[in-house]
Design a protein around this motif. Structure first.
Motif, short mmCIF file in Angstrom:
data_model
loop_
_atom_site.label_atom_id
_atom_site.label_comp_id
_atom_site.label_asym_id
_atom_site.label_seq_id
_atom_site.Cartn_x
_atom_site.Cartn_y
_atom_site.Cartn_z
N LYS A 128 21.47 44.08 51.43
CA LYS A 128 22.89 43.87 51.74
C LYS A 128 23.56 45.18 52.15
CE LYS A 128 23.57 39.89 48.70
NZ LYS A 128 24.31 39.38 47.52
N GLU B 46 22.67 46.16 55.61
CA GLU B 46 23.44 45.39 56.58
C GLU B 46 24.86 45.94 56.72
OE1 GLU B 46 23.22 41.40 55.31
OE2 GLU B 46 21.09 41.14 55.83
N ASP B 47 25.47 46.25 55.55
CA ASP B 47 26.83 46.83 55.59
C ASP B 47 26.84 48.17 56.32
OD1 ASP B 47 27.63 44.65 54.17
OD2 ASP B 47 27.56 45.64 52.21
N LYS C 269 26.78 47.64 59.93
CA LYS C 269 28.10 47.21 60.42
C LYS C 269 29.06 48.41 60.53
CE LYS C 269 27.83 42.53 58.53
NZ LYS C 269 28.40 41.57 57.56
N THR D 153 30.94 50.49 49.64
CA THR D 153 30.21 49.21 49.84
C THR D 153 29.26 48.95 48.67
OG1 THR D 153 30.31 49.66 52.20
CG2 THR D 153 28.81 47.93 51.48
#
Length: 595
Positions: free
Chosen positions: A469, A472-473, A476, A528
């Motif tokens: 996760k 992925e953050d 982004k 994050t």
């Protein structure tokens, strides 16, 4: 011819039953189960019941009985292979056609001594039948019928095979050609009650002999039963006491003494006698010890002789092997032929193998002697004292007082041995219990480790999912930063109306806790990461995650950055006592409201 007659009459025996005796003839015919007939064909017993068979439940035999013609008769070994003409006094027998198949017979009954003879001439008499078949052996009885057939009973079974040899012959009385004086003989096995009875008696006799032989065999291998022990009396007690002092009769006497004691013969009156016998048995121990020492000495001497002989053999083997090795050198080896070299090499290998085997055996003997010597050195001084005491006791074995002291010592030793056994049993039990407890503890530790391993595996899977996760953050954020950079480069820089507006911006930038783009990226990644962990995470956990992305990141740098951003990150203490831990949490949303 006359030669054929001679061949058939090899085993002939004169008939022991006279034909002129009607009473004996009647008995013989009755035994065969047929109505007794005289020489003239008249019944000798008018009240004879023809329904009586030769055996119980078997009908009388007649030539029309079913079951005939099944098995061809065997040819006796002493009979000629080619059948010839047989001349008798009153008749002549002509052989059958040799090309025809042999006449068939029924199945041979057990113990068969009786034959059925059919195809007799009408004018044939018992005298002619006797004349023809007495050549096959001793005839016990003849039972003749009016319908040109008869039954003949022989003395032995092998005579029946000789009679079957005549099956198929054509018989002619004298030189007459009248039909009543000719016939074709058909000889077959017959089932007789007397034959079966004799055969059963013979089988029972053989079975009895076999049982007797087996019984003798079992008795031969059965161990002898011990002799009965006599009852106790004063005379027998004195006899047993004398036998206990004799080495040759000690085993018998000690068995008697043991039996008396087990029977309960010991009482107040006989206690002294039994005590003296037990004392004699105790004195026999010293004799056994001395005998054992003598045998051990003989064994040691034999071992020494064997060792010396083996060492001499080894010396000879060494010399032989040295000869082979010297012969294998080039100086002598070149003069031998190929076959001789091969034989010498084979012999050398065999001699070396045998030498090595004997050498190992000798070394094993020496190692055993060294171990025995070391065992003797380790022996306790108490054993030496015991041997000294036994030597002293052997010198004064006749004194009763010392015998009593020995008995007391023996009882004390027994008690000590029992105590030692009990202590060893307790120690072994304690060791068993400690081993069981250790095993249980090890099993529990193993189970705990397995559970911990399962928990670590689950946590590892969760961490991997969180890492995915975060990655992925990160992607982004990187895309967002690239977009911002592109927008900044595309838009022209617009100057502010006045430098007064620019001055506060520069002041704010200079006063900002974030000093570089790298710190901005770290703040975004840490935010994050902590957003995914709502209950917070330790600084070590955060740095371990960041070091996967960049190994140059250090814990102090991250902690200083997070302490500067008090509105974004907040440090809290969790746990109690030894489990107290500092955790960092993300508080950016609350800080946004406050600022």
């Amino acid at each position: 011819s006359a030669d054929g007659g001679r061949n058939l009459s090899l085993d002939s025996i004169p008939m022991g039953l006279p034909m002129s005796d009607p009473a004996a003839w009647t008995t013989a015919m009755n035994n065969l189960g047929m109505a007794p007939m005289g020489m003239t064909g008249q019944p000798l017993l008018p009240d004879f019941d023809p329904a009586l068979g030769m055996m119980t439940g078997i009908p009388p035999i007649n030539p029309m009985m079913p079951g005939l013609g099944i098995v061809p008769p065997p040819i006796p070994p002493d009979m000629p292979a080619v059948k010839e003409i047989i001349h008798c006094k009153s008749c002549t027998l002509f052989p059958p056609n040799p090309h025809l198949p042999p006449p068939a017979t029924r199945e041979r009954p057990p113990g068969c001594k009786t034959v059925f003879v059919g195809g007799l001439p009408e004018n044939g008499t018992e005298q002619i039948i006797m004349e023809v078949f007495e050549q096959c052996g001793e005839v016990i009885a003849i039972r003749k019928s009016k319908k040109n057939f008869c039954h003949i009973r022989f003395a032995e079974e092998f005579m029946v095979d000789k009679a079957l040899y005549l099956s198929g012959y054509r018989i002619r009385l004298g030189s007459s050609t009248d039909k009543k004086d000719t016939g074709r003989l058909h000889v077959d096995f017959a089932q007789a009650r007397d034959d079966l009875y004799e055969w059963e008696c013979k089988q029972r006799m053989l079975a009895r002999e076999e049982r007797h032989r087996r019984r003798l065999e079992e008795e031969r291998f059965r161990p002898p039963s011990p002799p009965p022990v006599v009852h106790y009396s004063d005379h027998e007690c004195s006899v047993v006491a004398e036998k206990l002092k004799d080495d040759t009769k000690f085993l018998e006497a000690i068995q008697t003494l043991l039996t008396w004691i087990e029977r309960g013969e010991v009482n107040r009156r006989t206690a002294n006698n039994f005590y003296s016998m037990i004392q004699s048995a105790n004195s026999h121990i010293r004799r056994l010890v001395n005998e054992k020492a003598a045998h051990e000495k003989e064994m040691e001497e034999a071992k020494e002789k064997f060792k010396l002989a083996l060492s001499g053999i080894l010396v000879q083997f060494e010399q032989i092997v040295a000869v082979y090795h010297s012969a294998s050198k080039q100086k002598a080896w070149d003069h031998f032929t190929k076959a001789q070299r091969k034989n010498i090499s084979v012999w050398c290998k065999q001699a070396e193998e045998i030498r090595n085997i004997h050498n190992d055996e000798l070394m094993g003997i020496r190692r055993e002697e060294e171990m025995e010597m070391s065992d003797e050195e380790i022996e306790d001084p108490s054993e030496m004292k015991e041997t000294e005491e036994s030597a002293l006791v052997s010198q004064v074995e006749a004194l009763k007082e010392e015998n009593d002291s020995l008995r007391w010592q023996l009882d004390a030793y027994r008690n000590e041995v029992e105590l030692l056994k009990q202590e060893q049993g307790k120690a072994s039990r304690d060791e068993d219990t400690t081993k069981e407890q250790q095993m249980k503890l090890l099993q529990q530790a193993l189970q705990g480790m397995q559970k911990h391993l399962l928990k670590v595996q689950d946590e590892y899977k969760k961490r991997e999912a969180e890492l995915e996760k975060v990655r992925e953050d990160k992607l982004k954020i990187e895309t967002l930063l690239e977009n911002l950079k592109e927008q900044e480069s595309s838009t022209p820089r617009v100057c502010a109306c006045s430098q007064e507006k620019e001055c506060p911006v520069e002041k704010t930038l200079s006063n900002s806790p974030v000093k570089s783009e790298r710190e901005v990226l770290l703040v975004g990644i840490i935010s994050t990461f902590l957003h995914v962990h709502p209950f917070g995470a330790s600084i070590e956990y955060i740095c371990s995650y960041l070091q996967r992305l960049d190994s140059k990141i250090c814990t102090a740098e991250v902690e200083v950055l997070m302490t500067r951003l008090q509105n974004t990150f907040r440090q809290e203490l969790s746990g109690v006592g030894a489990s107290l831990e500092k955790r960092w949490k993300f508080c950016g949303f609350d800080g946004l409201k406050m600022t």
